[in-house]
Design a protein around this motif. Structure first.
Motif, PDB file in Angstrom:
ATOM      1  N   THR A  88     -12.809  70.538   8.144  1.00 48.61           N
ATOM      2  CA  THR A  88     -13.354  69.262   8.627  1.00 48.61           C
ATOM      3  C   THR A  88     -12.490  68.064   8.248  1.00 48.61           C
ATOM      4  OG1 THR A  88     -14.731  69.067   6.643  1.00 48.61           O
ATOM      5  CG2 THR A  88     -15.720  70.104   8.576  1.00 48.61           C
ATOM      6  N   ASN A 114     -18.940  69.804  12.328  1.00 50.47           N
ATOM      7  CA  ASN A 114     -19.898  69.150  11.427  1.00 50.47           C
ATOM      8  C   ASN A 114     -21.322  69.320  11.951  1.00 50.47           C
ATOM      9  OD1 ASN A 114     -21.272  67.619   9.578  1.00 50.47           O
ATOM     10  ND2 ASN A 114     -20.541  65.646  10.350  1.00 50.47           N
ATOM     11  N   ILE A 139     -21.517  65.507   5.880  1.00 52.91           N
ATOM     12  CA  ILE A 139     -20.507  66.423   6.403  1.00 52.91           C
ATOM     13  C   ILE A 139     -20.223  67.478   5.328  1.00 52.91           C
ATOM     14  CG2 ILE A 139     -18.617  64.930   5.604  1.00 52.91           C
ATOM     15  CD1 ILE A 139     -16.993  65.917   8.023  1.00 52.91           C
TER      16      ILE A 139
END
Length: 214
Positions: free
Chosen positions: A95, A104, A112
């Protein structure tokens, strides 16, 4: 590549393995028994009072409190430094603190997933156990602070030799008559990386000490 050298796993698989391993550690800490037929919690305590970690709701087959320990809030992404900047997991992070990333799945919670924080869940467990066994350990700082319409207990562990700075935040729940503490409810816990956070917690702790000395 040498013939006996295995090909590295894709990063997303390595990420999932980190989350899964961290979740196993947290579940071992939380549950005495966990099967489809029966769930029995360990008797978790702080200062002799119940430590409540709410396991009723799950995301991706992991309870919500897990994701509080293994994710970052959207507001924390404003800093221009990755929390894992000097950690080995930075190389494989999928991410990369990109809140809008397709991977996410915590967007609706304004969070997140963070493999760096997930990798530190054993630290959370170790600090709880250390605090219960030796609350006077000089590496531990504890204080209370009024915030978000209630009162929180904060436990901060600092070990400069091991380069550990970690905070645990719990909401204090009182009995009906407000005469005693009924339980502590886990809010969140995470490594303290940013200087602004370190300064904020230092200020809170020093303010608490001054109020106690009056």
């Amino acid at each position: 590549m040498k013939e006996n050298e295995q090909e590295e796993k894709p990063y997303f698989i390595q990420n999932q393995e980190i989350f899964d391993e961290a979740n196993k550690k947290l579940e071992k800490f939380l549950y005495k028994t966990k099967t489809k037929e029966k769930i029995e919690f360990n008797d978790l305590r702080i200062n002799g009072k119940r430590l409540f970690i709410d396991g009723r709701e799950s995301i991706e087959e992991k309870i919500l409190p897990f994701w509080h320990l293994a994710s970052q809030g959207k507001d924390e992404l404003k800093y221009d430094m990755f929390p894992c900047e000097n950690h080995e997991v930075k190389r494989i992070c999928v991410t990369e603190c990109d809140f809008e990333s397709d991977s996410n799945f915590l967007k609706e919670f304004d969070r997140i997933p963070c493999i760096y924080r997930a990798s530190k869940i054993q630290t959370f467990i170790d600090i709880i156990e250390l605090f219960n066994n030796n609350p006077q350990d000089p590496r531990i700082k504890t204080w209370t602070v009024k915030e978000n319409g209630g009162k929180n207990l904060k436990i901060r562990f600092i070990d400069k030799e091991q380069d550990i700075d970690y905070i645990i935040i719990m909401k204090i729940n009182y009995t009906k008559g407000m005469t005693d503490i009924s339980q502590y409810r886990l809010v969140t816990a995470y490594p303290v990386i940013m200087k602004s956070y370190k300064n904020r917690f230092d200020k809170e702790y020093n303010t608490y000490l001054k109020s106690r000395s009056k």
